[in-house]
Each structure stands twice: as structure tokens, then as C-alpha cells.
Design an enzyme around this catalytic site. Structure first.
Site, PDB file in Angstrom:
ATOM      1  N   HIS A   1       0.749  -1.159  -0.082  1.00  0.00           N
ATOM      2  CA  HIS A   1      -0.009   0.075   0.086  1.00  0.00           C
ATOM      3  C   HIS A   1       0.763   1.291  -0.036  1.00  0.00           C
ATOM      4  CE1 HIS A   1      -3.616   2.393   1.125  1.00  0.00           C
ATOM      5  NE2 HIS A   1      -2.516   3.046   1.581  1.00  0.00           N
TER       6      HIS A   1
ATOM      7  N   HIS B   1      -9.422   2.007  -2.368  1.00  0.00           N
ATOM      8  CA  HIS B   1      -9.714   1.717  -1.136  1.00  0.00           C
ATOM      9  C   HIS B   1     -10.481   0.336  -1.149  1.00  0.00           C
ATOM     10  CE1 HIS B   1     -10.028   3.238   3.467  1.00  0.00           C
ATOM     11  NE2 HIS B   1      -9.050   3.343   2.958  1.00  0.00           N
TER      12      HIS B   1
END
Length: 638
Positions: free
Chosen positions: A252, A321
């Protein structure tokens, strides 16, 4: 004290109407009518009748009951099923936060400092005649539709049980299980490959064997051992250090696949690609920047910055997300959109978000999914609702968006959240995209407090979604708190009260302060000084929790008093949690004891690149009979 608030019979509750339509469409349970009751539970604090009316309801359209139940009233006398939903301990309850603020405004210093407020939402359901005996399977479907068991608890009471005096609880557990604050250490140096892999898996670090071995090598350095010994640390890595490295090195945060070394074969010819990102994306942008002189900041900050006109810069940021939205569509999406809002706020000296956008990919709405995963339609509706609420409730409108449906998004959706913002070309006579952080500046945390929700958000995003995915990775955003923080920070920026700013990304303070420390080449963080939502967090949890509505700043000692004074006036929490240095180390303390010491250079540059092999195979093009393809319009409507 339990307060139930409901709309009077002659007034329509738009929420109940929308939910009733949705239930009829999706479940077809023969539901005739439905009422929604908002429940507020105050522990050890009692209000007078006029105070309840003043604080908790619209006295024209709404009624209320105190320490009794709407199910006993004439609001919907023919109800057959009562369902009450509440957040699990530790999950952000935004309505409770708003209620607490209202009570503080009303009672000021007379309000107990640690007052506990919980909220719940109750549904009273009436069925058409002959439809009131729903099966256990239908009850389960109804419960799953109304709440997410990952983050919420539910109570279901049938009318016959009600008549036997079964009632919802007068109190809900508010406290969370306390974590052990004892620092755990691991002897990495003597671990074999199997033990290293097991440690990464057990702690949800999402680190490969090669990456674990790189950490192991760092901790065999005798010079590092000497420095650690001076700080009271052994050669063993602490849980605080291990978690910070895992967050910083997560897919991430580091985009390891984009930055991998790739052996690429096409038509028998092999090519070595050293980072797809640098070779194609960044290089293309760098080439364009030589011709297009309006680029101001690209790949160096929280968002890209271009010159819009001579007085104004435009910032833009998009990110995904996906994993949190698969677990809790509404909460995952709302934290996604307010997260990119904070990226804009953390760009340069601090920009103002002005619009949101999105593009969303889901499985086909009518398809069934394996147990443990949410239906695509539920994911779609929750995600879209979350993005709209996240923007609108903080004054940032959603101006565009799009949908795509494909079977490949059945298990995990693709949730693109984007935000655009504006920044003055100059702030206090300096280029606004430049930020300064110097040794001696104070590290300040602003906005929402730290909680267990958001722990392992970064590393979880690097893993496959399954039934063991962590509840702690799911958060509920609070756009109103973030709006207050945004307005305050713009004011503080224009008064030149801070020097550097960034958002708390997927690793919380570990991410924000760790990145900011690169400017000065060091930082000392005092974890016990950080404000918490509730007691009982371990030092490593305090460091990496991604709790929302939070920014980190570098502030000169000359302006800190004025900054804190303005924060208090604007009712935004601001706390000094450390100091930037030029030591070359991230120094982590808890109750004046060192619990971590990491070299800045190793943390940010020590990640070994992934080695990937790729072979191009030409796709086989099949003739598609258009008349036989799915009718998406019908699929959605049905």
C-alpha cells in the site's frame, strides 16, 4: 439513561422510506411498514426533560421516550419484529461523537470529563397479513441486510418474545479489551527461514521471506547494536519496530509491484525492466514536464500540483480503498474519500479540497457469492453511499463518477476515490508547494484521536481477502470532525503557524511522522503523549493505527503557543507528540523508555526490490454474440 427518538406519525422519515423500498426490492419479505428509532445511551449522567428535547430531537417532527421503549407505544402497534443495531466497542460511533459535542456545548465544565455515550439504531417492522412468520433463513438475511457483523452487534426480538418481557439492553458495552503494554521482542538474528515466514504471517506483517531476511541482516549490524545498547535496547527487534517497518514496506505504501525488477519476455525476446513506475509512469511525466512548464510538484508529495493560473495551483489525488470496502462497504468507502481529502490537505503548505470524484468496479449485482463475502449489490450501494456522505458531510461535493461491472470484482471491488483541491501560488511570500521541516521543530498531531480501528490497515491492504481478515482494519470516518480540522488548518496556514504538514495515511503516526522525518533526518516520538479514544492500546498500536480525521505537522517553537491557542478556540484537538531531529534515527519512546530505534535510511531505502518474471501471451479473440450477453440494466433492476 436511555433515550429513544422517533418521527411522529404525521411526519415522514425519509430514511425509513428508502430502507423500506430497498428491503422490498432485495428481500421481498412481505414488509408493510417500517419505523426507525434513534437510541442514545448515557452512562452515569441524567438530563431533564427540556434538556433532552433541546439536544436530541426536532421538537416539531419528532417524539421521544426516556428509559422506556417505542415498541410499547402506538407508533406502529402492529409491529412483529424489532431489530436494534449498535457499534462494537472500539468502532468509531460518529453519532455519539456529535452527541458528546452537543452535551459539551450545553453543559461545559459541568459535564463529566469521561462521560460514556453509545448510540444504536432500532427498526420496528410490520408485515402484510399472513407474512409475519418468516423463517430462520429470512431472519438471517434481514439481519445481514441491516448491519455488518464485523463492526456491529445486533439484537432481534419477535413480538411473542416481547410479550414475554424480552427487551433491548439498557446499556451497551463501551470499553474495549485492553492490549498488553509490555514490549515484545523477537530474536530475528537466530531465526531460520520458516520462523521468519511464520512471524510475518502471525503478526499480519505481509512481508516476504526476502524482506524479513533484509530486516534480519540490519539487526546483525554491530554498529547498530552499540547505538541500541546506549538507548537501553537489546539487539532483538521490538514489536514496535517490526510493525513500523511492515507498515512502511507494505504494498500500500511502497507500491512494490510497480517498483519491481521484471524479467519480461515478448516474442522470444527478453527485456529487463527496472521499475515499471520509474521507467514508464514517472519517466513519461518527467518528459512531459520539460515541455509543459505548468507542473509544480509531481511524485514528491501527497498529491500532484499544477499551475492553474498565476495566483492559483490545482492539486489532484486518486487512490483505491478496495479491501476495507469489501469488509464494510460504507465505512471503507467513506474512509477512502476522506483519506484522499486529507492528501489534498497535506500537500505543500496545505491545500483546500473543493471536489470529489470516483470510479467504482463491482461484480454483477444479481450474482451470488461464497459465504463470508457480501453480495455485490450490497457492496455497490454501501460504497456509493459512503463516498457521497464522506464528501457532502464535510462540504466537498461529488462532481462525477462511474460504474463498471465484471465477474473479476466479485470478491473484492475496485474503489477509486479522487479529490481535487486548490492552493494559493504563494503562501506568506513563498512557493506554496514547498514545505520545511527542520531539526528542533515540534511534531504535532491534530484532529481525531487514536483507536484500535485502523490497526494493520496498510499491511491488510497487501493481503488477499478471506474470512480471517481483521476487524481492526475497518474504520468509520467522521467527516464533520475532519471539516472542523480543515477549516482550522487553512486558517493556521495563512497565519504562518506551521512549517510542514502531511496526513496520517494507512500507518497512522508511523506513516506521517516517519515520512516527515526524512526532511530533517530524524525524529523522537513519545507514544504515551498521543491522545487516545480510550485507554488500553499497546505502544505499537498507538504508532500504526490509522484512525481517521488526523494530520501531523511540524511547528516551530516560536509559533507553537499561538497554534495551540487557535486550535482550542476552533475546538480542534492538537497535541505535541515529539520533536524532529538530525540524528539519522527514528526514536520511539513510551513512558520515557526507548521501545524502538530505526535508521531513517534503512526504513525508507532498505526495502529489497521484488524480482518478477513476466511473459506476454497474445490474447485469443473470440467472437462474442452480443444478443447473448448480460443485460446490465435488467440485472440491476432485478
Amino acid at each position: 439513561m436511555r433515550i429513544e427518538v422517533f418521527y411522529k406519525k404525521k411526519y415522514k422519515d425519509g430514511r425509513a422510506g428508502r430502507l423500506l423500498d430497498s428491503l422490498k426490492t432485495h428481500l421481498g419479505l412481505g414488509i408493510k411498514d417500517l419505523k426507525i428509532i434513534d437510541v442514545y445511551i448515557l452512562e452515569d449522567f441524567t438530563l431533564k426533560e427540556y434538556e433532552v428535547k433541546e439536544i436530541f430531537l426536532d421538537q416539531v417532527a419528532q417524539g421521544y421516550l426516556v428509559n422506556s421503549f417505542t415498541g410499547e407505544s402506538e407508533l406502529i402497534p402492529a409491529w412483529r419484529t424489532l431489530i436494534e443495531i449498535s457499534y462494537k466497542p472500539g468502532v468509531t460511533d460518529t453519532l455519539a461523537i456529535t452527541a458528546a459535542d452537543a452535551l459539551k456545548n450545553r453543559f461545559g465544565e459541568n459535564l463529566p470529563e469521561n462521560i460514556s455515550i453509545k448510540t444504536a439504531r432500532q427498526f420496528l417492522i410490520e408485515y402484510h397479513p399472513g407474512k409475519d412468520k418468516i423463517t430462520a433463513k429470512k431472519k438471517s438475511q434481514l439481519l445481514n441486510f441491516l448491519h455488518n457483523p464485523l463492526i456491529q452487534n445486533s439484537v432481534l426480538i419477535e413480538k411473542e418474545d416481547w410479550e414475554k418481557n424480552t427487551r433491548p439492553p439498557l446499556h451497551y458495552k463501551a470499553s474495549v479489551q485492553k492490549s498488553e503494554t509490555t514490549i515484545e521482542s523477537f530474536n530475528l538474528v537466530d531465526m531460520n527461514t520458516g520462523e521468519l515466514e511464520k512471524l510475518s504471517k502471525d503478526r499480519l506483517l505481509a512481508l516476504s521471506l526476502n524482506e524479513m531476511q533484509s530486516i534480519q541482516k540490519e539487526f546483525t549490524n554491530k554498529d547498530i547494536h552499540k547505538v541500541r545498547q546506549e538507548k537501553g535496547l537489546s539487539k532483538d527487534i521490538t514489536d514496535v519496530e517490526l510493525e513500523m517497518i511492515a507498515q512502511t514496506w507494505s504494498e500500500h505504501c511502497k507500491h512494490k509491484i510497480f517498483n519491481a525488477n521484471i524479467s519480461y519476455i515478448e516474442n522470444g525476446k527478453e527485456e529487463k525492466i527496472k521499475s515499471l513506475f520509474k521507467t514508464y509512469i514517472q519517466k513519461t511525466t518527467d518528459d512531459v514536464s520539460k515541455v509543459k512548464k505548468y507542473l509544480r510538484s509531481v511524485f514528491h508529495d501527497n498529491s500532484g500540483v499544477i499551475q492553474f493560473d498565476k495566483d492559483t495551483l490545482l492539486c489532484f489525488k486518486v487512490e483505491t480503498h478496495n479491501s476495507p470496502s469489501a469488509l464494510d462497504p460504507y465505512g471503507g468507502a467513506i474512509t477512502g474519500i476522506v483519506g484522499v481529502n486529507r492528501d489534498i490537505m497535506g500537500t505543500g503548505k496545505g491545500a483546500r479540497p473543493i471536489f470529489n470524484t470516483n470510479f467504482l468496479c463491482f461484480g454483477y449485482p444479481s450474482d451470488k457469492v461464497p459465504g463470508g463475502l457480501l453480495p455485490p449489490r450490497r457492496v455497490m450501494e454501501g460504497v456509493h453511499h459512503g463516498i457521497i456522505d464522506g464528501g457532502n458531510q464535510s462540504g466537498i461535493p461529488v462532481v462525477s463518477g462511474g460504474f463498471l461491472f465484471d465477474e473479476s470484482y466479485m470478491g473484492k471491488p475496485l474503489v477509486f476515490c479522487g479529490t481535487g483541491g486548490i492552493l494559493p501560488a504563494k503562501v506568506n511570500n513563498e512557493d506554496s508547494w514547498i514545505k520545511h521541516i527542520d531539526s528542533g521543530d515540534l511534531a504535532v498531531m491534530v484532529g481525531g484521536r487514536i483507536g484500535k480501528d485502523g490497526i494493520h490497515g496498510a499491511t491488510f491492504s497487501s493481503l488477499a481477502l478471506d474470512e480471517e481478515s481483521p476487524v481492526s482494519a475497518v474504520q468509520i470516518g467522521d467527516p464533520i470532525t475532519q471539516k472542523k480540522m480543515l477549516d482550522f488548518l487553512i486558517e493556521a496556514r495563512d497565519l504562518d503557524l506551521y512549517k510542514g504538514i502531511t496526513d496520517n495515511g494507512a500507518g497512522g503516526l508511523s506513516s506521517s511522522l516517519g515520512e516527515m522525518a526524512e526532511f530533517s533526518n530524524g525524529i523522537k516520538i513519545e507514544l504515551d503523549k498521543c491522545p487516545l479514544k480510550y485507554p488500553g492500546l499497546a505502544p505499537w498500536e498507538i504508532l500504526i493505527s490509522e484512525s481517521q480525521e488526523r494530520m501531523s505537522l511540524a511547528i516551530s517553537r516560536d509559533t507553537i503557543d499561538e497554534f495551540l491557542r487557535l486550535a482550542a478556540v476552533r475546538e480542534v484537538e492538537a497535541t505535541v507528540v515529539g520533536e524532529f531531529s538530525d540524528s539519522g534515527f527514528i526514536e520511539l519512546l513510551y513512558n520515557d523508555n526507548y521501545v524502538g530505534l530505526l535508521e531513517c535510511s534503512f526504513l525508507h531505502e532498505g526495502l529489497p526490490p521484488m524480482e518478477i518474471e513476466a511473459v506476454w501471451e497474445a490474447p485469443v479473440r473470440e467472437h462474442i454474440n452480443i444478443s447473448g450477453t448480460r443485460n446490465l440494466k435488467t440485472d440491476i433492476l432485478n
